[in-house]
Design an enzyme around this catalytic site. Structure first.
Site, PDB file in Angstrom:
ATOM      1  N   CYS A  27       0.857  -1.188   0.000  1.00  0.00           N
ATOM      2  CA  CYS A  27       0.000   0.000   0.000  1.00  0.00           C
ATOM      3  C   CYS A  27       0.892   1.237   0.000  1.00  0.00           C
ATOM      4  O   CYS A  27       1.867   1.297   0.759  1.00  0.00           O
ATOM      5  CB  CYS A  27      -0.880  -0.017   1.248  1.00  0.00           C
ATOM      6  SG  CYS A  27      -1.955   1.429   1.378  1.00  0.00           S
ATOM      7  N   HIS A  54      -9.067  -3.589  -2.177  1.00  0.00           N
ATOM      8  CA  HIS A  54      -8.084  -2.892  -1.342  1.00  0.00           C
ATOM      9  C   HIS A  54      -8.445  -1.401  -1.272  1.00  0.00           C
ATOM     10  O   HIS A  54      -8.486  -0.810  -0.181  1.00  0.00           O
ATOM     11  CB  HIS A  54      -6.677  -3.099  -1.927  1.00  0.00           C
ATOM     12  CG  HIS A  54      -5.594  -2.362  -1.209  1.00  0.00           C
ATOM     13  ND1 HIS A  54      -4.576  -2.993  -0.525  1.00  0.00           N
ATOM     14  CD2 HIS A  54      -5.364  -1.024  -1.068  1.00  0.00           C
ATOM     15  CE1 HIS A  54      -3.780  -2.071   0.013  1.00  0.00           C
ATOM     16  NE2 HIS A  54      -4.226  -0.866  -0.304  1.00  0.00           N
ATOM     17  N   GLU A  55      -8.740  -0.799  -2.436  1.00  0.00           N
ATOM     18  CA  GLU A  55      -9.075   0.634  -2.453  1.00  0.00           C
ATOM     19  C   GLU A  55     -10.422   0.885  -1.774  1.00  0.00           C
ATOM     20  O   GLU A  55     -10.601   1.895  -1.081  1.00  0.00           O
ATOM     21  CB  GLU A  55      -9.095   1.184  -3.889  1.00  0.00           C
ATOM     22  CG  GLU A  55      -7.802   0.996  -4.687  1.00  0.00           C
ATOM     23  CD  GLU A  55      -6.550   1.389  -3.930  1.00  0.00           C
ATOM     24  OE1 GLU A  55      -6.606   2.292  -3.077  1.00  0.00           O
ATOM     25  OE2 GLU A  55      -5.497   0.764  -4.178  1.00  0.00           O
ATOM     26  N   HIS A 103     -10.121   1.331   1.824  1.00  0.00           N
ATOM     27  CA  HIS A 103      -9.668   2.680   2.216  1.00  0.00           C
ATOM     28  C   HIS A 103     -10.867   3.606   2.437  1.00  0.00           C
ATOM     29  O   HIS A 103     -10.832   4.477   3.302  1.00  0.00           O
ATOM     30  CB  HIS A 103      -8.775   3.299   1.136  1.00  0.00           C
ATOM     31  CG  HIS A 103      -7.334   2.872   1.203  1.00  0.00           C
ATOM     32  ND1 HIS A 103      -6.512   3.195   2.265  1.00  0.00           N
ATOM     33  CD2 HIS A 103      -6.558   2.174   0.330  1.00  0.00           C
ATOM     34  CE1 HIS A 103      -5.303   2.704   2.037  1.00  0.00           C
ATOM     35  NE2 HIS A 103      -5.296   2.080   0.863  1.00  0.00           N
TER      36      HIS A 103
END
Ligand code: CO
Length: 226
Positions: free
Chosen positions: A130, A176-177, A180
């Protein structure tokens, strides 16, 4: 939130409750960022903005495209394949990614207000990194288990609704994004041995941040189990 594997009912419940949470978030009618974004704009763990709530986007068209373009710029310059707006200090539900990781190759995706409609039962495990969890020589890497296929809904840069099925590496980058946007960082998903293997580096990043921002209220990793 992560539903237990193998239980469709639980998974559905988790999705419904996540959806309700997104619906209750405020809608931003202005875009503000520190233009032009630079490599220094990428916030490093444990910056509080990485854990802050992200508002839904209510502004589309040219200003959103400009922000997305600047995000792609810093993403490519930092050898990334994906970047979420909170990572550049913009607490909005926006992500950009290109699984090819190179300008002019692959496909650039700009997704506003994304949500996961459904995820496959089948998952796989792959090492991730990341841009917010590396600082100079200190690089956090570790295996994360995620569904291999997801169906998503989002808005494109013009505000038009899009529905996509993502698989493989693209599905992984999206998830993954997407994490966030919920203030979740990938090490939150590490299995205990992976977290332990990265503990010293995570503590080093926490100490570096606290040294530069004394007294700031950051969320640190839990102490090792006795
Ligand atoms: Co990340």
């Amino acid at each position: 939130m992560q539903a237990r594997r193998g239980s469709a009912a639980l998974r559905e419940l988790a999705e419904v409750s996540r959806e309700a949470k997104i619906e209750s978030l405020p809608v931003a009618t202005e875009l503000e960022w520190d233009s032009p974004l630079t490599l220094e704009s990428i916030l490093k763990y444990p910056h509080p903005k990485l854990r802050a709530p992200n508002a839904r986007i209510g502004v589309f068209g040219e200003p959103l495209q400009r922000l997305a373009n600047e995000m792609f710029d810093v993403m490519y310059r930092d050898d990334g394949v994906g970047l979420a707006a909170p990572q550049v200090g913009v607490n909005l539900r926006l992500m950009v990614f290109n699984a090819a990781g190179e300008r002019g190759k692959g496909e650039e995706m700009v997704l506003a207000n994304p949500r996961i409609v459904s995820s496959s039962k089948r998952s796989d495990t792959l090492e991730e990194g990341c841009l917010s969890l590396r600082l100079g020589e200190t690089v956090i890497n570790g295996d994360v288990t995620r569904p291999v296929q997801i169906k998503i809904a989002a808005q494109d840069v013009t505000g038009a609704r899009v529905r996509l099925t993502l698989e493989g590496f693209e599905a992984r980058v999206f998830q993954h994004e997407f994490d966030h946007l919920d203030g979740v960082l990938f090490h939150d998903r590490f299995a205990p041995p992976t977290l332990e293997a990265n503990r010293a580096k995570l503590l080093e990043m926490e100490e570096a941040y606290l040294a530069a921002h004394p007294g700031s209220d950051v969320r640190r990793i839990a102490p090792a189990a006795a």
